[in-house]
Scaffold this motif. Structure first.
Motif, PDB file in Angstrom:
ATOM      1  N   ASP A 391      44.471  71.804  61.833  1.00 12.32           N
ATOM      2  CA  ASP A 391      43.586  70.701  61.451  1.00 12.32           C
ATOM      3  C   ASP A 391      44.116  69.347  61.920  1.00 12.32           C
ATOM      4  N   LEU A 392      45.198  69.353  62.675  1.00  7.25           N
ATOM      5  CA  LEU A 392      45.771  68.110  63.161  1.00  7.25           C
ATOM      6  C   LEU A 392      46.244  68.301  64.600  1.00  7.25           C
ATOM      7  N   ALA A 393      45.826  67.365  65.461  1.00  6.68           N
ATOM      8  CA  ALA A 393      46.359  67.303  66.827  1.00  6.68           C
ATOM      9  C   ALA A 393      47.296  66.107  66.868  1.00  6.68           C
ATOM     10  N   ALA A 394      48.555  66.352  67.177  1.00  3.99           N
ATOM     11  CA  ALA A 394      49.581  65.315  67.082  1.00  3.99           C
ATOM     12  C   ALA A 394      49.511  64.360  68.270  1.00  3.99           C
ATOM     13  N   ALA A 395      49.884  63.117  68.006  1.00  5.74           N
ATOM     14  CA  ALA A 395      49.998  62.130  69.075  1.00  5.74           C
ATOM     15  C   ALA A 395      50.920  62.663  70.162  1.00  5.74           C
ATOM     16  N   GLY A 396      50.530  62.462  71.404  1.00  5.16           N
ATOM     17  CA  GLY A 396      51.314  62.944  72.535  1.00  5.16           C
ATOM     18  C   GLY A 396      50.883  64.286  73.061  1.00  5.16           C
ATOM     19  N   SER A 397      50.159  65.071  72.254  1.00  6.71           N
ATOM     20  CA  SER A 397      49.682  66.355  72.749  1.00  6.71           C
ATOM     21  C   SER A 397      48.524  66.126  73.720  1.00  6.71           C
ATOM     22  N   HIS A 398      48.445  66.963  74.730  1.00  2.38           N
ATOM     23  CA  HIS A 398      47.428  66.795  75.765  1.00  2.38           C
ATOM     24  C   HIS A 398      46.135  67.507  75.379  1.00  2.38           C
ATOM     25  N   VAL A 399      45.019  66.817  75.567  1.00  2.00           N
ATOM     26  CA  VAL A 399      43.708  67.375  75.239  1.00  2.00           C
ATOM     27  C   VAL A 399      42.786  67.211  76.440  1.00  2.00           C
ATOM     28  N   ARG A 400      41.784  68.042  76.455  1.00  2.00           N
ATOM     29  CA  ARG A 400      40.788  68.003  77.529  1.00  2.00           C
ATOM     30  C   ARG A 400      39.931  66.751  77.383  1.00  2.00           C
ATOM     31  N   VAL A 401      39.702  66.069  78.488  1.00  2.00           N
ATOM     32  CA  VAL A 401      38.893  64.849  78.489  1.00  2.00           C
ATOM     33  C   VAL A 401      37.824  64.981  79.558  1.00  2.00           C
ATOM     34  N   GLN A 402      36.568  64.707  79.183  1.00  2.00           N
ATOM     35  CA  GLN A 402      35.456  64.777  80.132  1.00  2.00           C
ATOM     36  C   GLN A 402      34.597  63.529  79.993  1.00  2.00           C
ATOM     37  N   GLY A 403      33.934  63.159  81.086  1.00  3.67           N
ATOM     38  CA  GLY A 403      33.050  62.003  81.063  1.00  3.67           C
ATOM     39  C   GLY A 403      31.881  62.217  80.122  1.00  3.67           C
ATOM     40  N   LEU A 404      31.165  61.147  79.827  1.00  9.01           N
ATOM     41  CA  LEU A 404      30.022  61.246  78.923  1.00  9.01           C
ATOM     42  C   LEU A 404      28.940  62.152  79.516  1.00  9.01           C
ATOM     43  N   GLY A 405      28.877  62.211  80.827  1.00  5.73           N
ATOM     44  CA  GLY A 405      28.039  63.161  81.548  1.00  5.73           C
ATOM     45  C   GLY A 405      28.824  63.616  82.760  1.00  5.73           C
ATOM     46  N   HIS A 406      28.520  64.798  83.304  1.00  7.80           N
ATOM     47  CA  HIS A 406      29.330  65.277  84.436  1.00  7.80           C
ATOM     48  C   HIS A 406      29.176  64.368  85.643  1.00  7.80           C
ATOM     49  N   HIS A 407      28.102  63.563  85.649  1.00  8.46           N
ATOM     50  CA  HIS A 407      27.878  62.604  86.721  1.00  8.46           C
ATOM     51  C   HIS A 407      28.579  61.274  86.452  1.00  8.46           C
ATOM     52  N   ASP A 408      29.128  61.097  85.260  1.00  5.49           N
ATOM     53  CA  ASP A 408      29.733  59.815  84.870  1.00  5.49           C
ATOM     54  C   ASP A 408      31.240  59.867  85.033  1.00  5.49           C
ATOM     55  N   PRO A 409      31.823  58.962  85.808  1.00  4.01           N
ATOM     56  CA  PRO A 409      33.284  58.857  85.799  1.00  4.01           C
ATOM     57  C   PRO A 409      33.756  58.296  84.466  1.00  4.01           C
ATOM     58  N   VAL A 410      35.002  58.610  84.107  1.00  2.35           N
ATOM     59  CA  VAL A 410      35.579  58.022  82.899  1.00  2.35           C
ATOM     60  C   VAL A 410      35.936  56.565  83.225  1.00  2.35           C
ATOM     61  N   ARG A 411      35.286  55.646  82.563  1.00  5.84           N
ATOM     62  CA  ARG A 411      35.552  54.225  82.785  1.00  5.84           C
ATOM     63  C   ARG A 411      36.759  53.807  81.950  1.00  5.84           C
ATOM     64  N   LEU A 412      37.808  53.375  82.610  1.00  5.32           N
ATOM     65  CA  LEU A 412      39.041  53.032  81.907  1.00  5.32           C
ATOM     66  C   LEU A 412      38.865  51.716  81.178  1.00  5.32           C
ATOM     67  N   VAL A 413      39.561  51.588  80.064  1.00  6.82           N
ATOM     68  CA  VAL A 413      39.613  50.338  79.318  1.00  6.82           C
ATOM     69  C   VAL A 413      41.083  49.979  79.112  1.00  6.82           C
ATOM     70  N   GLY A 414      41.317  48.744  78.737  1.00  7.79           N
ATOM     71  CA  GLY A 414      42.690  48.311  78.477  1.00  7.79           C
ATOM     72  C   GLY A 414      43.256  48.943  77.232  1.00  7.79           C
ATOM     73  N   GLY A 415      44.459  48.569  76.889  1.00  8.42           N
ATOM     74  CA  GLY A 415      45.169  49.226  75.799  1.00  8.42           C
ATOM     75  C   GLY A 415      44.847  48.694  74.421  1.00  8.42           C
ATOM     76  N   GLU A 416      43.669  48.061  74.245  1.00  4.87           N
ATOM     77  CA  GLU A 416      43.342  47.545  72.911  1.00  4.87           C
ATOM     78  C   GLU A 416      43.058  48.677  71.950  1.00  4.87           C
ATOM     79  N   ARG A 417      43.277  48.413  70.679  1.00  7.36           N
ATOM     80  CA  ARG A 417      43.011  49.426  69.659  1.00  7.36           C
ATOM     81  C   ARG A 417      41.520  49.467  69.357  1.00  7.36           C
ATOM     82  N   SER A 418      41.008  50.670  69.123  1.00  5.74           N
ATOM     83  CA  SER A 418      39.589  50.822  68.792  1.00  5.74           C
ATOM     84  C   SER A 418      39.423  50.740  67.275  1.00  5.74           C
TER      85      SER A 418
END
Length: 418
Positions: A391-418
């Motif tokens: 029930d917990l994924a620890a900080a530093g563990s690698h997870v799968r990341v995909q764009g919002l759509g397969h046609h969409d590149p992942v748009r990078l943002v700066g290091g601000e906190r969400s």
């Protein structure tokens, strides 16, 4: 429930690539190539000058500064090929190199010693000339017979520009999957500007799905809403099929409530329910069926993010298969903070990919992961997929990341906190 990987296998087994059709290049934006493209010509098609200056014959040896040369002729872009012999030719950028000449000295690096009627007739080199400098060679970009694009690639602006440059005016592309979108629920109001009465909401799922499906390469041939009524549902389903839809996507009415009628309505029509409920969150009640005539039916849950997950991770892979595309690649990035997940379920989380001050990438799950929240969809630039029984994924563990759509590149943002 079945696991996501098993559900995906069943989906892809039910889908088949669509036939090809030929379209003019100017109408091929975003289309998916049905076959490889091999260039019938070289690019550039002839040796040409990269500079305004003078074409020379170096013959594999450097020419020293101070060398004086007679100007034998003048060559502009668009002039036909000619023989250069010895001496120098004044030449413009893009002009074909006279035969026998192999190097270009920029105009700034020569001294005009004599001229006639405004044209130079004798020059002296102000700088040494390296053999072959400032010449674009035939085929230096693309060779005749070279494969430039593969089947399954999308024809974006760069691809279409290259095809135009090598003389391709028509391309074979996969036919667009014909899709219908049906939003169910008597509470739905279609018009955005219409005032809501008590208990009503706007059908935001429908325009979202239509937009995503079109961006993923589908042709939406029918869209509409229907109340919680089997007869009305059957009627709109017939309309969608009559409009040519071979993939049908509905939202709502697939869970276990009193008005969740779609599973039984499909069975009554002779449909085969391939699976109903997948071990994911959000979107667990998702249904997939094959209608009696072979059309594919996706019954997505009604909550907005559940519908988005169903479209992104179930419908889009099927569209890729129908379009002849390879399976979608994914990033694997470290979590920037601990993340809670439902134990035993594959969790599709709205997330932000961030770059720190060193340019290192990581992913952070957004707050407010409830499936009714639309603001987090606006704030996200990616989906993060968390798997496993914990029930917990620890900080530093690698997870799968995909764009919002397969046609969409992942748009990078700066290091601000969400």
């Amino acid at each position: 429930m079945i696991a996501y990987d098993e559900a995906l296998r069943l989906l892809l087994d039910a889908a088949a690539p669509l036939p090809a059709e030929r379209v003019p290049l100017e109408r091929a934006e975003g289309r998916i190539l049905a076959s490889d493209i091999v260039s019938a010509q070289s690019l550039p098609p002839f040796d040409n000058s990269a500079m305004d200056g003078f074409a020379l014959h170096a013959g594999g040896k450097a020419l020293d500064a101070g060398l004086e040369l007679a100007v034998q002729g003048w060559q502009a872009a668009g002039d036909p090929g000619t023989h250069g012999a010895q001496g120098a030719w004044e030449i413009m950028t893009g002009a074909r190199m006279p035969a026998g000449l192999d190097s270009v000295v920029p105009v700034e690096q020569v001294e005009i010693l004599d001229s006639h009627d405004g044209k130079p007739t004798r020059i002296a080199l102000r700088a040494p000339v390296r053999p072959g400098q400032h010449v674009r060679l035939r085929g230096q970009d693309v060779n005749e017979g070279e494969r430039v694009l593969r089947a399954g690639q999308a024809l974006d602006l760069n691809a279409r520009t290259l095809l135009h440059a090598i003389g391709v005016g028509e391309v074979a592309v996969a036919a667009r999957p014909k899709v219908a979108v049906i939003a169910t629920g008597k509470e739905l109001v279609t018009e955005a500007a219409q005032a809501l009465e008590s208990g009503q909401i706007r059908d935001s799922n429908r325009p979202y799905l239509v937009g995503r499906l079109r961006a993923a390469g589908a042709e939406v041939t029918w869209q509409g809403t229907v109340g919680d009524d089997v007869a009305a549902f059957d009627a709109v389903l017939e309309q969608a099929l009559a409009a040519g839809a071979r993939v049908l996507v509905s939202t709502g009415a697939v869970s276990q409530g009193r008005y969740d009628f779609i599973p039984d309505a499909l069975r009554a029509r002779g449909a085969r329910i391939v699976f109903h409920k997948v071990a994911i969150r959000p979107g667990k009640p998702l249904l997939f069926a094959v209608l009696a005539d072979g059309a594919l039916y996706f019954g997505l849950p009604g909550n907005p993010v559940s519908a988005a997950v169903g479209q992104r991770f179930f419908v889009e892979p099927v569209l890729r298969r129908m379009l002849g595309m390879d399976p979608e690649p994914a990033l694997y990035l470290p979590l920037l903070a601990d993340a809670r997940k439902p134990p035993g379920l594959r969790f599709h989380a709205r997330a932000r990919v961030e770059a720190d001050e060193r340019g290192q990438l990581g992913v952070r799950l957004l707050a407010g992961q409830e499936s009714f929240r639309l603001m987090s969809m606006l704030q996200a630039n990616a989906w993060a997929v968390l798997e496993g029984d914990a029930d917990l994924a620890a900080a530093g563990s690698h997870v799968r990341v995909q764009g919002l759509g397969h046609h969409d590149p992942v748009r990078l943002v700066g290091g601000e906190r969400s």
